[in-house]
Write an enzyme that holds these catalytic residues in place. Structure first.
Site, PDB file in Angstrom:
ATOM      1  N   ASP A 161      45.768  40.185  43.386  1.00 37.99           N
ATOM      2  CA  ASP A 161      45.184  39.342  42.016  1.00 37.99           C
ATOM      3  C   ASP A 161      45.190  38.928  41.289  1.00 37.99           C
ATOM      4  O   ASP A 161      45.304  38.201  40.825  1.00 37.99           O
ATOM      5  CB  ASP A 161      44.206  40.456  41.963  1.00 37.99           C
ATOM      6  CG  ASP A 161      42.447  40.849  43.265  1.00 37.99           C
ATOM      7  OD1 ASP A 161      42.986  39.964  43.713  1.00 37.99           O
ATOM      8  OD2 ASP A 161      41.467  41.123  42.327  1.00 37.99           O
ATOM      9  N   ARG A 221      40.733  51.255  29.446  1.00 37.78           N
ATOM     10  CA  ARG A 221      40.588  50.019  28.956  1.00 37.78           C
ATOM     11  C   ARG A 221      40.366  49.503  27.833  1.00 37.78           C
ATOM     12  O   ARG A 221      41.807  48.666  26.729  1.00 37.78           O
ATOM     13  CB  ARG A 221      39.273  49.017  29.191  1.00 37.78           C
ATOM     14  CG  ARG A 221      38.715  49.277  30.903  1.00 37.78           C
ATOM     15  CD  ARG A 221      39.968  48.916  31.463  1.00 37.78           C
ATOM     16  NE  ARG A 221      39.598  49.329  33.083  1.00 37.78           N
ATOM     17  CZ  ARG A 221      40.837  49.671  34.188  1.00 37.78           C
ATOM     18  NH1 ARG A 221      42.023  49.781  33.636  1.00 37.78           N
ATOM     19  NH2 ARG A 221      40.727  49.390  35.443  1.00 37.78           N
ATOM     20  N   ASP A 231      34.581  46.246  33.812  1.00 36.66           N
ATOM     21  CA  ASP A 231      35.709  46.399  33.209  1.00 36.66           C
ATOM     22  C   ASP A 231      35.739  45.197  32.257  1.00 36.66           C
ATOM     23  O   ASP A 231      36.529  44.573  30.319  1.00 36.66           O
ATOM     24  CB  ASP A 231      36.601  46.388  33.968  1.00 36.66           C
ATOM     25  CG  ASP A 231      37.135  47.563  34.207  1.00 36.66           C
ATOM     26  OD1 ASP A 231      36.951  48.597  33.420  1.00 36.66           O
ATOM     27  OD2 ASP A 231      37.991  48.375  35.963  1.00 36.66           O
ATOM     28  N   SER A 277      38.277  49.119  46.622  1.00 32.88           N
ATOM     29  CA  SER A 277      38.899  49.573  45.454  1.00 32.88           C
ATOM     30  C   SER A 277      38.804  50.768  45.247  1.00 32.88           C
ATOM     31  O   SER A 277      38.863  51.375  44.862  1.00 32.88           O
ATOM     32  CB  SER A 277      38.734  48.359  44.568  1.00 32.88           C
ATOM     33  OG  SER A 277      37.374  48.596  44.151  1.00 32.88           O
TER      34      SER A 277
END
Length: 409
Positions: free
Chosen positions: A18, A98, A127, A181
Site C-alpha cells: 500500500d 497514531r 486511523d 489485516s
C-alpha cells in the site's frame, strides 16, 4: 487541493504494498518530492527493507527511527495511569500509536520544509481520523493527503497492476490477498477484516500471533512482582527496566501464559461497528497490577472519580483527540492522582488469567487496626455507625412515608 499546491510531502511509510504504491502515486500525481518516515514502535518487523525500497523509488530524505521507548514512556504509560479501556474491554493498542506517528511526521515536515503530510489509512476506518486530528492540532495549516479517499486504485488487483506498471518490487508472498489485516506495535497486535468480518465465527488459532492459547499454557502458575513509582511500572521481580524493556518482558510472560486475547465488536468513531481480534499480553498484566496498587493507595472518592472519568478519557484516545485540551486536562488530573501510587504488586499468571495475590506500599491507606474483626484499640467506634446510617436513610424514609400518605407528609 491541486497538484501545484504540494511541493514536498512527508509520508508515513512501511514499505509494504500500500505505502509503496502511495509513494509512487504521490510522485506521479503531484510531481512533488516525497520524504519517507518509518517508525519502529515494536511491530517486530525488519525495517531496513523499507529504506532500500524508498531509495529505489528515488527518495532522498529517509527517516527510520526507533521510537519504542518514547512510545511506552510518553504514550502507553500515561494512558495506563488512567486504566483506560474503550467500551470496557479494548486496551487501545492501535489508537495510542497514531498520535506519536503523526507528531513525528509533523516534526519531520518542519525539519525538511515539507508543506504536506500523507498516510495510508482507508476511508472507512478510525486511523484516518486519528492521524488527521493530530496533524491539524500540531500544524493547523498543513496540507493532508489521504490517497485512499481520492484515488481510483480501489482493489488489490488495481494496486498490483499499478505496482507492475511502475516497476515497484513486490515479494511473491505478498501478491496473494492476505486473509486478514494486521497492525502491531509493542503494546498489541490487531487483526481485522476478510475471514474475521463475520462476528459469529470463532477466529482460527492461526490469527493469534502474540499469545499461545490458554489451553496450551503451562499447568503451573507463574508468580511475578511489579514495582510502581507514581503510577508507572519500574521493575519486574526487583529488576529495574526501561519502559520498553519492561513492557517487552511483560509481553513474553503474557505470551507464555495465554494472557491478553480479546475478540471484540466495537463502535468505530466513523459510525459503523467492526470486529477485531486483539492481543495485548503485557498490557493486560499491567492493567491488573496497576489497579492492584491503586486499591491500597488511592482515596475512595479519588478512585471512584477516576473510574467515572476513564470512559471519557478512553473515548478521546480512541477517537483521535490525544492532543486536545480536554485530554490534557484529564491527564493532569489523572497524573495528580498518581503521586502516592508507589509500591509492589504480586501476581499469579495462569492459563489466560491475571490474579493479584498481594500488594504493599509505603503510602498504603489500608489499616489492619481499623478493619480487623478483633479489638481495634478505639480506632473505630461501631456505635457511630447508627447515626451515619440514619442520616443516610433520612431521604429514603421521607420518600416511603410520602408514598404511604398519598403524596403528602
Amino acid at each position: 487541493m491541486t497538484a501545484r499546491d504540494v511541493k514536498k510531502v512527508v509520508l508515513a511509510y512501511s514499505g509494504g504494498l500500500d505505502t509503496s504504491v502511495i509513494l509512487k502515486w504521490l510522485q506521479t500525481t503531484y510531481g512533488c518530492e516525497v520524504v519517507t518516515f518509518t517508525a519502529d514502535l515494536g511491530q517486530g518487523e525488519e525495517l531496513e527493507p523499507a529504506r532500500r525500497k524508498a531509495e529505489q523509488a528515488g527518495v532522498r530524505e529517509i527517516f527510520i527511527e526507533d521510537l519504542r521507548e518514547t512510545f511506552v514512556r510518553d504514550f502507553v504509560f500515561p494512558m495506563f495511569r488512567a486504566n483506560a479501556l474503550y467500551e470496557g474491554q479494548y486496551l487501545l493498542g492501535t489508537s495510542i500509536a497514531r498520535p506519536l506517528i503523526a507528531q513525528r511526521q509533523i516534526e519531520i515536515a518542519e525539519m525538511t520544509g515539507a508543506d504536506a503530510v500523507a498516510h495510508g489509512a482507508t476511508g472507512k476506518g478510525n486511523d484516518q481520523v486519528r492521524f488527521e486530528l493530530a496533524y491539524y492540532a500540531l500544524k493547523p495549516d498543513v496540507k493532508v493527503i489521504a490517497p485512499w479517499r481520492v484515488w481510483d486504485l480501489t482493489s488489490r488487483t488495481k494496486l498490483l497492476a499499478f505496482a507492475e506498471a511502475h516497476q515497484i518490487p513486490i515479494a511473491k508472498d505478498k501478491r496473494g490477498e492476505a486473509p486478514f489485516s494486521v497492525d502491531a506495535n509493542l503494546l498489541h497486535s490487531s487483526s481485522e477484516g476478510k475471514i474475521l468480518e463475520d462476528p459469529a465465527v470463532e477466529p482460527d488459532e492461526s490469527v493469534f500471533q502474540r499469545t499461545i492459547s490458554p489451553e496450551q499454557a503451562p499447568d503451573r502458575p507463574t508468580v511475578i512482582s511489579i514495582d510502581f513509582e507514581r503510577g508507572d511500572p519500574v521493575a519486574i521481580d526487583g529488576t529495574r527496566m526501561s519502559p520498553a524493556t519492561l513492557l517487552t518482558r511483560l509481553n513474553a510472560l503474557g505470551r507464555e501464559n495465554g494472557i491478553g486475547r480479546l475478540d471484540l465488536v466495537e463502535n468505530r468513531f466513523v459510525g459503523m461497528k467492526s470486529r477485531g481480534v486483539y492481543e495485548t499480553p503485557g498490557g493486560t498484566i499491567l492493567l491488573a497490577a496497576h489497579r492492584g496498587i491503586e486499591s491500597i493507595t488511592l482515596d475512595r472518592e479519588a478512585a471512584h472519580l477516576k473510574d467515572q472519568l476513564m470512559p471519557r478519557y478512553a473515548e478521546l484516545i480512541y477517537n483521535g483527540f490525544w492532543f486536545s485540551p480536554e485530554r490534557r486536562m484529564l491527564q493532569a488530573l489523572i497524573d495528580e492522582s498518581q503521586q502516592s501510587v508507589t509500591g509492589q504488586v504480586r501476581l499469579k499468571l495462569y492459563k489466560g488469567n491475571v490474579i493479584v495475590i498481594g500488594r504493599e506500599s509505603p503510602h498504603s491507606l489500608y489499616s489492619m487496626k481499623v478493619v480487623t474483626f478483633e479489638e481495634d484499640e478505639g480506632a473505630y467506634d461501631q456505635v457511630d455507625a447508627q447515626g451515619f446510617i440514619k442520616l443516610n436513610a433520612l431521604r429514603l424514609r421521607l420518600g416511603a412515608m410520602a408514598g404511604r400518605r398519598g403524596g403528602t407528609l
